[in-house]
Design a protein around this motif. Sequence first.
Motif, PDB file in Angstrom:
ATOM      1  N   ASN A  56       0.814  -1.216   0.000  1.00 36.51           N
ATOM      2  CA  ASN A  56       0.000   0.000   0.000  1.00 36.51           C
ATOM      3  C   ASN A  56       0.847   1.266   0.000  1.00 36.51           C
ATOM      4  O   ASN A  56       0.573   2.210  -0.743  1.00 36.51           O
ATOM      5  CB  ASN A  56      -0.960  -0.009   1.184  1.00 36.51           C
ATOM      6  CG  ASN A  56      -2.161  -0.897   0.918  1.00 36.51           C
ATOM      7  OD1 ASN A  56      -2.701  -0.917  -0.179  1.00 36.51           O
ATOM      8  ND2 ASN A  56      -2.584  -1.644   1.925  1.00 36.51           N
ATOM      9  N   ASN A  60       0.281   1.004  -4.032  1.00 34.98           N
ATOM     10  CA  ASN A  60      -1.097   1.504  -4.151  1.00 34.98           C
ATOM     11  C   ASN A  60      -1.243   2.987  -3.823  1.00 34.98           C
ATOM     12  O   ASN A  60      -2.230   3.610  -4.213  1.00 34.98           O
ATOM     13  CB  ASN A  60      -2.041   0.665  -3.288  1.00 34.98           C
ATOM     14  CG  ASN A  60      -2.270  -0.713  -3.885  1.00 34.98           C
ATOM     15  OD1 ASN A  60      -2.119  -0.916  -5.087  1.00 34.98           O
ATOM     16  ND2 ASN A  60      -2.629  -1.667  -3.035  1.00 34.98           N
ATOM     17  N   SER A 100     -11.163  -1.294  -3.278  1.00 40.59           N
ATOM     18  CA  SER A 100     -10.913   0.042  -2.729  1.00 40.59           C
ATOM     19  C   SER A 100     -12.105   0.957  -2.959  1.00 40.59           C
ATOM     20  O   SER A 100     -12.469   1.757  -2.086  1.00 40.59           O
ATOM     21  CB  SER A 100      -9.665   0.643  -3.380  1.00 40.59           C
ATOM     22  OG  SER A 100      -8.513  -0.086  -3.019  1.00 40.59           O
ATOM     23  N   GLN A 141      -5.458  -0.353  -8.319  1.00 40.80           N
ATOM     24  CA  GLN A 141      -4.968  -0.839  -7.032  1.00 40.80           C
ATOM     25  C   GLN A 141      -4.719  -2.343  -7.114  1.00 40.80           C
ATOM     26  O   GLN A 141      -5.521  -3.085  -7.685  1.00 40.80           O
ATOM     27  CB  GLN A 141      -5.989  -0.556  -5.933  1.00 40.80           C
ATOM     28  CG  GLN A 141      -6.324   0.921  -5.756  1.00 40.80           C
ATOM     29  CD  GLN A 141      -5.247   1.666  -5.000  1.00 40.80           C
ATOM     30  OE1 GLN A 141      -5.064   1.481  -3.808  1.00 40.80           O
ATOM     31  NE2 GLN A 141      -4.518   2.511  -5.710  1.00 40.80           N
TER      32      GLN A 141
END
Length: 294
Positions: A56, A60, A100, A141
């Motif tokens: 992340n 991401n 997401s 993502q």
Amino acid sequence: MNSNLPFIHRFQAMTVVCEVQIYGTADAKSVAAMIESNTRRLEEKYNFYSQSSWLNQVVNQRKTSTVTLDDESYTVFEVVRRLVDGTKGIFDPTVGTVKSLINKTPELDKSTAYESVKHFMGPQAWSLAEHTLTAPAFETQFDLGGVIKEFAVDQAINIAQSLGVSSALVNFGGDIRALGQKPDGSAFNVAVRNPNNKSEPWFSLPLVNAALTTSAHYERSFQFADQQSSHILSRYGTHPNVLSVSVLAPTALEAGALSTALTIDPKLEVPSDVGVVFIDDQLSIHQDTGFVAC
């Protein structure tokens, strides 16, 4: 230690019970400890649901369209890309895009959610070259949950083998890989459960120097505003005739990606060194797709 009896080590990681069986090695305890430590490291690094994970923080939440990958992550994405292309995009790590979106706007129904992000998902949304991941749309993502547990299983076998182990069985929540065979020369016998009764073995397969994973859409789910979907996310859902798919392959990573993809499209072509067993909606067992409705 009696070489015919395994040293068994269990721990909880990646939301499942992980078990390592090691035969005929005096240092089995330290080998198992190294496997557990590495598994927890992978969980922390690639956890889609942790904002502090490398996945992340670096991928991401990227600030540019490109990300320079370390050697391990490049290996993961390289294998993932091969599996994406091999399954014609059915296996899709960019499913994190729709996850997401729903996390931010849970009121969206499934159709609207997929329509909103269709240009940010799929094989065309990202590319890989020379340790560089390119994903032009920040909306894209990545969720590697469909591969990291299997990658951890493969790494567990690699760790054991590098430390002189010649006989072991690794089982992380049903993602299984055997190193060699049992000391008595017999294969590891692995059971696959009845999709309608998780406590009941439905069939078993011998395993020697191979991996076995089973994908099914009856255990976990994903919630859209208008419906509860299988955790195996696909715009058009999993195939109604298929309750579970078990794949026998050289590595757990390959087996896991293929078993997931085959729940969506059971007629997907698979490599010649891969075996597939389907359980249909009548609990019958098949090794071909003749049962699949057109």
